[in-house]
Design a protein around this motif. Structure first.
Motif, short mmCIF file in Angstrom:
data_model
loop_
_atom_site.label_atom_id
_atom_site.label_comp_id
_atom_site.label_asym_id
_atom_site.label_seq_id
_atom_site.Cartn_x
_atom_site.Cartn_y
_atom_site.Cartn_z
N THR A 118 0.85 -1.20 0.00
CA THR A 118 0.00 0.00 0.00
C THR A 118 0.88 1.24 0.00
O THR A 118 1.78 1.36 0.84
CB THR A 118 -0.88 0.01 1.27
OG1 THR A 118 -1.60 -1.22 1.33
CG2 THR A 118 -1.86 1.18 1.25
N LYS A 296 -2.42 0.05 8.45
CA LYS A 296 -3.75 -0.53 8.66
C LYS A 296 -4.39 -0.97 7.35
O LYS A 296 -5.01 -2.04 7.26
CB LYS A 296 -4.67 0.47 9.38
CG LYS A 296 -4.24 0.80 10.80
CD LYS A 296 -5.24 1.77 11.45
CE LYS A 296 -4.72 2.31 12.77
NZ LYS A 296 -5.62 3.35 13.33
N LEU A 297 -4.26 -0.13 6.32
CA LEU A 297 -4.81 -0.49 5.00
C LEU A 297 -4.15 -1.76 4.48
O LEU A 297 -4.81 -2.65 3.93
CB LEU A 297 -4.60 0.65 4.00
CG LEU A 297 -5.45 1.91 4.18
CD1 LEU A 297 -4.93 3.03 3.29
CD2 LEU A 297 -6.92 1.64 3.87
N SER A 298 -2.83 -1.85 4.65
CA SER A 298 -2.11 -3.03 4.13
C SER A 298 -2.53 -4.29 4.87
O SER A 298 -2.67 -5.35 4.26
CB SER A 298 -0.60 -2.82 4.21
OG SER A 298 -0.12 -3.10 5.50
N LEU A 299 -2.77 -4.18 6.17
CA LEU A 299 -3.25 -5.34 6.94
C LEU A 299 -4.58 -5.84 6.41
O LEU A 299 -4.88 -7.03 6.44
CB LEU A 299 -3.42 -4.98 8.41
CG LEU A 299 -2.19 -4.89 9.30
CD1 LEU A 299 -2.61 -4.71 10.75
CD2 LEU A 299 -1.29 -6.12 9.16
N GLU A 300 -5.41 -4.91 5.94
CA GLU A 300 -6.73 -5.27 5.40
C GLU A 300 -6.67 -5.74 3.96
O GLU A 300 -7.70 -6.02 3.36
CB GLU A 300 -7.65 -4.05 5.45
CG GLU A 300 -8.06 -3.63 6.83
CD GLU A 300 -8.99 -2.43 6.79
OE1 GLU A 300 -9.17 -1.83 5.70
OE2 GLU A 300 -9.55 -2.10 7.83
N GLY A 301 -5.49 -5.71 3.37
CA GLY A 301 -5.36 -6.10 1.97
C GLY A 301 -5.78 -5.01 1.00
O GLY A 301 -6.00 -5.27 -0.18
N GLN A 302 -5.89 -3.78 1.48
CA GLN A 302 -6.21 -2.67 0.58
C GLN A 302 -4.91 -2.18 -0.05
O GLN A 302 -4.30 -1.22 0.40
CB GLN A 302 -6.91 -1.54 1.34
CG GLN A 302 -8.27 -1.96 1.88
CD GLN A 302 -9.17 -0.75 2.11
OE1 GLN A 302 -9.24 0.15 1.27
NE2 GLN A 302 -9.85 -0.72 3.22
N THR A 303 -4.53 -2.86 -1.12
CA THR A 303 -3.23 -2.60 -1.75
C THR A 303 -3.34 -1.59 -2.88
O THR A 303 -4.42 -1.19 -3.28
CB THR A 303 -2.65 -3.92 -2.29
OG1 THR A 303 -3.60 -4.49 -3.19
CG2 THR A 303 -2.37 -4.90 -1.17
N TYR A 315 -8.34 5.81 10.53
CA TYR A 315 -7.07 5.09 10.34
C TYR A 315 -5.85 5.93 10.73
O TYR A 315 -4.76 5.41 10.89
CB TYR A 315 -6.93 4.63 8.87
CG TYR A 315 -7.82 3.48 8.47
CD1 TYR A 315 -9.12 3.38 8.94
CD2 TYR A 315 -7.36 2.48 7.62
CE1 TYR A 315 -9.94 2.33 8.58
CE2 TYR A 315 -8.18 1.42 7.24
CZ TYR A 315 -9.47 1.37 7.73
OH TYR A 315 -10.28 0.33 7.36
N GLN B 302 -19.60 -3.29 2.76
CA GLN B 302 -19.18 -2.73 4.06
C GLN B 302 -20.44 -2.44 4.86
O GLN B 302 -20.93 -1.31 4.90
CB GLN B 302 -18.35 -1.47 3.85
CG GLN B 302 -17.03 -1.75 3.14
CD GLN B 302 -15.99 -0.68 3.46
OE1 GLN B 302 -15.84 -0.26 4.60
NE2 GLN B 302 -15.27 -0.22 2.45
N ASP B 310 -15.32 6.67 9.58
CA ASP B 310 -15.11 5.41 8.85
C ASP B 310 -15.22 5.55 7.33
O ASP B 310 -14.98 4.59 6.61
CB ASP B 310 -16.14 4.37 9.30
CG ASP B 310 -16.13 4.15 10.81
OD1 ASP B 310 -15.02 3.98 11.35
OD2 ASP B 310 -17.20 4.16 11.43
#
Lengths: 329, 329
Positions: A118, A296-303, A315, B302, B310
């Protein structure tokens, strides 16, 4: 207690020092290493625990560093470093060449998507907080007009331009919003204003010994693009005064939206402004909050590449959503 | 061209009329129906194409309406209507009882999750844009303090309190920020300020014929919680003057964060402010932008309750991400 988010910095200038201060104060963040193109022995960071390494060694820290903060400049550093590091790390940068953002976004997005990382680009206050204000204000008040005023603050580009004039030893240029233009905008009359009608260019110059001050003043005031269209003031000062009074890096500005709702009778004015003693320290603090968001985005897979428009505000905070709802909503 | 986002409104008061105006101006949004507890024949909306139906019929529009805007009040309407409609529709509301937000969020989240719908709660300017400012400013400038000033604007609760005083025919109360307190905050001195040190309560009263004005003034000024702790002004005016000059619903306010970075030497002030001719029209316009966001979030799966913290800002706009990056970043 969660593990801390491990951060790295590429390039160690004023912005990086601002980032370093901000990380120091964040209980959930840890600065692992600063990477430099200089000889690492010549770079002195604030904390002994922080490694100082050559930039070529960064690749070996892929597993240890959660987010890399790219603190280089937009003209030559980031177009090269951005895509290079986006292939290995989650990144945050302050790419601020507005006209080239779409192209930079595309390059960063391709690199980050391929690596499943990300990258949040163009973070800071403009682009950054000011962009968010412009966008948010337009979305909630669609019928209206946005105005952006910059300053009072040092413009690096204009200061550099002064220093290129023959006979100039040192030079600093402050961009200053014109108070009467600000007032017209706040009154809600929706004036048509060009940048030159909204700002004064206030220059402080140390002349070389024997240089002709009238010639210098003329050269500055007539310089196309930079000064010719503006109300430009040139003040000659001594070297001592320059060092004493013009060494800081203040900045600031205003985003104002003026618009109407309903039948058009009801007017509204929305304004966001900042007044900064230190532009790089504040910008570094903003980048640091977005490093948390990138993780946080990367943990969610929002790449892929993201901008400030894509990141939920929650975030940026080290508080939980429950805390935020309870304390700040 | 995408299909338009189909919207419904529950309750037809001032806020709903603000929403209706905002939807009319948005090319991507369509108002399908207004649902009321009154006799639908007695409710006159702006556009002939909009259905006016009894609130009990809403359940039959589950397939036609993408997002329902709940325009009822926070004290009695929303605690009941919120969870009821969250079971059937994506929703947006302006629940503004700050102390009860965690409880309301939990109820709405359970209802919306069960129905796999999205509910954005507590939208408007406070809670809403002001909450976002408080949260964002703290995240990017962690060392500092937030201040919220309200006004100049009509406080419904305080106006109602005046009207309950014996001998009062009409009453309006304006909350007015104290300029000197604003200036102290902007100077960055981080003063300790209580709400009563930040605001004046400015009351305009029409007395019943024969009522004793001194007694009314005293009753207002000594009223606990509402006025006793404040610098309260009471001005008696004629019924004509009340109608002519005090029928509008202006409001506004300021969120200011003052803080420091680095060694603490460099101070920064960040400020967000609004000045509104019509509180319900502006609030309605904000809710409408968030209806767009609720629809986009629901399309992505979502689900559950969300707050302004959010929602990525881009979701509020009818522009594409490409446009936003090019035009507004």
């Amino acid at each position: 207690m969660h593990k801390k988010i491990n951060l790295g910095i590429i390039g160690y200038g004023n912005l990086a020092r601002g980032v370093e201060y901000a990380i120091e104060k964040a209980p959930d963040l840890e600065l692992v290493a600063v990477f430099t193109r200089r000889n690492p022995d010549s770079v002195h960071v604030r904390t002994k625990d922080t490694l100082v390494l050559h930039v070529d060694e960064a690749v070996q820290y892929k597993e240890q560093i959660d987010v890399m903060l790219l603190c280089g400049g937009s003209s030559s550093d980031l177009p090269e470093q951005g895509p290079y590091f986006a292939k290995m790390f989650n990144t945050v940068d302050s790419f601020d060449t507005h006209a080239k953002i779409p192209e930079y976004f595309a390059t960063m997005n391709a690199a980050a998507e391929k690596a499943k990382k990300t990258s949040i680009i163009s973070v800071g206050w403009d682009p950054g907080l000011f962009s968010m204000s412009r966008m948010l204000m337009e979305a909630v008040l669609p019928e209206g007009r946005n105005y952006t005023f910059w300053g009072k603050g040092v413009s690096q580009g204009h200061s550099d331009a002064i220093r290129r004039v023959d006979g100039v030893k040192y030079g600093v240029q402050y961009t200053v919003p014109i108070e009467s233009a600000l007032e017209r905008v706040r009154e809600g009359s929706l004036p048509e204003l060009q940048t030159k009608e909204m700002h004064i260019r206030d220059c402080y110059v140390v002349a070389e010994e024997g240089a002709d001050k009238a010639t210098i003043e003329n050269s500055i005031k007539l310089m196309p693009n930079y000064f010719a269209d503006y109300d430009t003031k040139v003040t000659f000062i001594s070297e001592e005064e320059m060092k004493e009074n013009h060494g800081a890096m203040p900045h600031g500005g205003f985003v104002i939206r003026s618009g109407a709702t309903g039948t058009g009778k009801n007017k509204h004015v929305v304004e966001f402004s900042i007044k900064l003693d230190s532009n790089p320290e504040f910008t570094g603090s903003v980048l640091t909050a977005y490093a948390r968001a990138a993780y946080k985005l990367s943990l969610e897979g929002q790449t892929g590449a993201k901008t400030v428009f894509d990141v939920p505000l929650a975030y940026l905070s080290n508080k939980t959503s429950e805390q935020l709802r309870k304390e700040m909503l």
